[in-house]
Scaffold this motif. Structure first.
Motif, short mmCIF file in Angstrom:
data_model
loop_
_atom_site.label_atom_id
_atom_site.label_comp_id
_atom_site.label_asym_id
_atom_site.label_seq_id
_atom_site.Cartn_x
_atom_site.Cartn_y
_atom_site.Cartn_z
N ASP A 1 0.85 -1.20 0.00
CA ASP A 1 0.00 0.00 0.00
C ASP A 1 0.87 1.24 0.00
OD1 ASP A 1 -1.93 1.97 0.45
OD2 ASP A 1 -1.97 1.58 2.62
N HIS A 2 0.94 1.93 -1.16
CA HIS A 2 1.76 3.12 -1.35
C HIS A 2 3.25 2.82 -1.22
CE1 HIS A 2 -2.12 5.23 -0.69
NE2 HIS A 2 -1.62 6.06 -1.57
N GLY A 3 4.08 3.78 -1.61
CA GLY A 3 5.52 3.63 -1.52
C GLY A 3 6.20 4.00 -2.83
N PHE A 4 7.53 4.07 -2.80
CA PHE A 4 8.31 4.45 -3.97
C PHE A 4 8.69 3.21 -4.77
CE2 PHE A 4 8.97 8.34 -1.52
CZ PHE A 4 8.85 9.30 -2.52
N PRO A 5 8.35 3.18 -6.05
CA PRO A 5 8.66 2.01 -6.88
C PRO A 5 10.14 1.61 -6.86
CG PRO A 5 7.17 3.49 -8.03
CD PRO A 5 7.61 4.20 -6.80
N ALA A 6 11.03 2.60 -6.94
CA ALA A 6 12.46 2.28 -7.00
C ALA A 6 12.92 1.54 -5.75
CB ALA A 6 13.28 3.56 -7.18
N THR A 7 12.34 1.89 -4.61
CA THR A 7 12.69 1.25 -3.35
C THR A 7 12.12 -0.16 -3.27
OG1 THR A 7 12.67 3.40 -2.26
CG2 THR A 7 12.59 1.47 -0.84
N LYS B 1 1.74 -14.25 -4.18
CA LYS B 1 0.87 -13.33 -4.90
C LYS B 1 1.10 -11.91 -4.37
CE LYS B 1 -1.27 -16.59 -7.23
NZ LYS B 1 -1.05 -16.75 -8.68
N VAL B 2 1.28 -10.96 -5.28
CA VAL B 2 1.52 -9.57 -4.88
C VAL B 2 0.45 -8.68 -5.48
CG1 VAL B 2 3.12 -7.62 -4.94
CG2 VAL B 2 4.01 -9.96 -4.69
N VAL B 3 -0.18 -7.89 -4.63
CA VAL B 3 -1.18 -6.90 -5.05
C VAL B 3 -0.69 -5.55 -4.56
CG1 VAL B 3 -3.57 -6.12 -4.84
CG2 VAL B 3 -3.06 -8.57 -4.96
N VAL B 4 -0.56 -4.58 -5.46
CA VAL B 4 -0.09 -3.26 -5.06
C VAL B 4 -1.24 -2.26 -5.17
CG1 VAL B 4 2.28 -3.74 -5.77
CG2 VAL B 4 0.72 -2.68 -7.40
N TYR B 5 -1.21 -1.28 -4.27
CA TYR B 5 -2.18 -0.19 -4.30
C TYR B 5 -1.44 1.13 -4.42
CZ TYR B 5 -5.82 3.12 -3.08
OH TYR B 5 -6.69 4.19 -3.11
N ASP B 6 -1.72 1.86 -5.51
CA ASP B 6 -1.07 3.15 -5.78
C ASP B 6 0.45 3.04 -5.79
OD1 ASP B 6 -2.99 4.91 -6.54
OD2 ASP B 6 -3.29 5.81 -4.58
N GLU C 1 3.46 1.88 -8.73
CA GLU C 1 3.74 1.44 -10.09
C GLU C 1 4.72 0.26 -10.04
OE1 GLU C 1 2.23 2.51 -12.65
OE2 GLU C 1 1.27 4.33 -11.87
N SER C 2 4.37 -0.82 -10.70
CA SER C 2 5.26 -1.98 -10.78
C SER C 2 5.16 -2.60 -12.15
CB SER C 2 4.89 -3.02 -9.71
OG SER C 2 5.68 -4.18 -9.87
N ALA C 3 6.32 -2.86 -12.74
CA ALA C 3 6.37 -3.46 -14.07
C ALA C 3 6.53 -4.97 -14.01
CB ALA C 3 7.53 -2.86 -14.87
N THR C 4 6.55 -5.54 -12.82
CA THR C 4 6.77 -6.98 -12.67
C THR C 4 5.57 -7.78 -13.16
OG1 THR C 4 8.16 -6.57 -10.74
CG2 THR C 4 7.35 -8.82 -11.05
N LYS C 5 5.81 -8.72 -14.07
CA LYS C 5 4.75 -9.56 -14.59
C LYS C 5 4.18 -10.41 -13.46
CE LYS C 5 3.67 -12.86 -18.25
NZ LYS C 5 4.21 -13.65 -19.39
N GLY C 6 2.85 -10.46 -13.38
CA GLY C 6 2.20 -11.24 -12.36
C GLY C 6 1.70 -10.43 -11.18
N VAL C 7 2.16 -9.19 -11.06
CA VAL C 7 1.69 -8.32 -9.98
C VAL C 7 0.33 -7.73 -10.36
CG1 VAL C 7 2.11 -6.12 -8.78
CG2 VAL C 7 3.98 -7.74 -9.13
N VAL C 8 -0.60 -7.73 -9.41
CA VAL C 8 -1.92 -7.14 -9.63
C VAL C 8 -1.89 -5.69 -9.14
CG1 VAL C 8 -4.37 -7.21 -9.04
CG2 VAL C 8 -3.11 -9.34 -9.44
N SER C 9 -2.28 -4.76 -10.00
CA SER C 9 -2.27 -3.34 -9.66
C SER C 9 -3.67 -2.87 -9.31
CB SER C 9 -1.74 -2.54 -10.85
OG SER C 9 -1.82 -1.16 -10.60
N THR C 10 -3.82 -2.20 -8.17
CA THR C 10 -5.09 -1.60 -7.79
C THR C 10 -4.88 -0.12 -7.52
OG1 THR C 10 -4.85 -2.02 -5.40
CG2 THR C 10 -5.85 -3.76 -6.72
N ARG C 11 -5.90 0.66 -7.80
CA ARG C 11 -5.73 2.11 -7.64
C ARG C 11 -7.08 2.81 -7.69
NH1 ARG C 11 -4.39 0.87 -12.95
NH2 ARG C 11 -2.18 0.66 -12.49
N GLN C 12 -7.11 4.02 -7.15
CA GLN C 12 -8.20 4.94 -7.44
C GLN C 12 -8.00 5.44 -8.87
OE1 GLN C 12 -9.13 7.51 -3.60
NE2 GLN C 12 -7.00 7.67 -4.16
#
Length: 365
Positions: free
Chosen positions: A119-125, A139-144, A146-157
């Motif tokens: 939940d949130h954070g700097f992509p480079a880190t 399984k990785v789900v990110v909120y807000d 950005e991740s270019a990793t294949k298989g990661v689920v992106s969620t956002r407003q």
């Protein structure tokens, strides 16, 4: 986070076509959450799929939350939905420390979690640790984030459409060629999306941006007051300020009031929470419009998204949560004082149809 869809309910003045950093650093199991989450779960009717049918599912929530009740409500919604699903949820919070968030993510990977929500954070880190988690089969789900990793689920407003909703109101209020101020910080995915819409709107309206200030700290609202005050002293002819994060907006409101400019300078923010509603409806408040999602509902929907991904039933790599535009006039006319009343006035905030299935006890707020 594209501007393709604008699924917003425009209210009052709106003509429409939710960072970042602090909180509690202690790990918290979902079964030990506090009782301040006003949520109830609708009973599930379907049979649980694996892995939920095979016992307790372990999930880690690795956060980079911020000051204010928005992030508290987001976390409460996530915890309530996790508890309803029987998920053993461990929460980490980095308190504005990027290095600590990377360490937290490493700890989550080694904790035996079957899924990790970032939940949130700097992509480079975060990117190196996200890569490690995916390679381990987590399984990785990110909120807000950005991740270019294949298989990661992106969620956002839908941050771009959220910004557009507020800026449509700002354009109607100020008109063309107005002198405006801007309070924002680069480097956060949500704020960068909102920034893109700001830039295009400034050009389209012929606005003259007289200043840009802003910083994110563990006391964002307070720490932005002197920045905005100094900018207003240098640029007294500004008639509107866009501050597209509610803690930035709160600091901007205080600065405008301290300078006794609330009759001349209008504030346009983003996000919505109990504190934001109280701020907008207060006497002499210059905060005239915002747009947002219900943070509790979003936190719950992110957990449901994670559950569907664990069960192999999500079937997509991204989920976007529609926002609602809200004006000061609407809040005052409806006598809305808190999120519970806003949810009642705007049922679409609950996100009840987003990321759900018959085996999921859907938490309502």
């Amino acid at each position: 986070m594209s501007r393709v869809r604008l699924p917003l309910a425009a209210l009052s003045l709106a003509s429409v076509s939710a960072l970042l950093l602090a909180g509690c650093s202690q790990s918290t199991d979902a079964s030990k959450t506090s009782g301040n989450t006003a949520a109830s779960a609708a009973a599930a009717t379907g049979a649980e799929p694996a892995p939920f049918s095979k016992g307790t599912v372990k999930v880690a929530l690795v956060r980079q939350s911020g000051a204010g009740d928005y992030f508290e409500q987001w976390g409460n919604g996530a915890k309530a939905q996790a508890k309803a699903l029987g998920i053993d949820l461990t929460v980490y919070d980095a308190q504005a420390d990027n290095a600590k968030q990377a360490t937290d993510l490493s700890s989550a990977i080694n904790s035996g979690a079957q899924a990790i929500i970032v939940d949130h954070g700097f992509p480079a880190t975060l990117q190196p640790e996200i890569d490690k988690a995916v390679k381990k089969g987590i399984k990785v789900v990110v909120y807000d984030v950005e991740s270019a990793t294949k298989g990661v689920v992106s969620t956002r407003q839908n941050d771009a459409s959220m910004a557009q909703a507020v800026l449509d109101v700002m354009a109607k209020e100020l008109g063309k060629n107005a002198e405006v101020g801007y309070v924002n910080v680069a480097g956060y995915a949500a704020l960068d999306k909102r920034d893109s819409v700001w830039k295009s709107t400034v050009d389209a309206q012929g606005w003259k941006q007289r200043f840009k200030v802003g910083k994110v700290t563990d006391s964002t609202a307070t720490d932005n007051v002197p920045l905005v005050s100094a900018a207003l002293t240098q640029h007294p002819d500004v008639t509107g300020i866009f501050a597209p994060y509610d803690e930035l907006a709160k600091g901007t409101v205080l600065a405008v009031q301290n300078k006794k400019l609330q009759d001349r300078v209008k504030v346009f923010g983003a996000d919505v929470s109990n504190a934001d509603i109280q701020n907008m409806t207060a006497d002499n408040s210059p905060w005239v419009a915002t747009a947002g999602t219900d943070p509790s509902a979003v936190g719950a929907a992110v957990v449901r998204t994670t559950a569907l991904e664990l069960a192999g039933q999500l079937g997509k790599s991204s989920v976007e949560f529609p926002a609602v535009a809200i004006t000061q006039d609407f809040l005052r006319e409806k006598k809305i004082e808190n999120m519970d009343q806003l949810r009642e006035a705007l049922p679409a905030l609950n996100l009840a149809k987003v990321s759900t299935a018959d085996w999921i006890p859907n938490v309502a707020h």
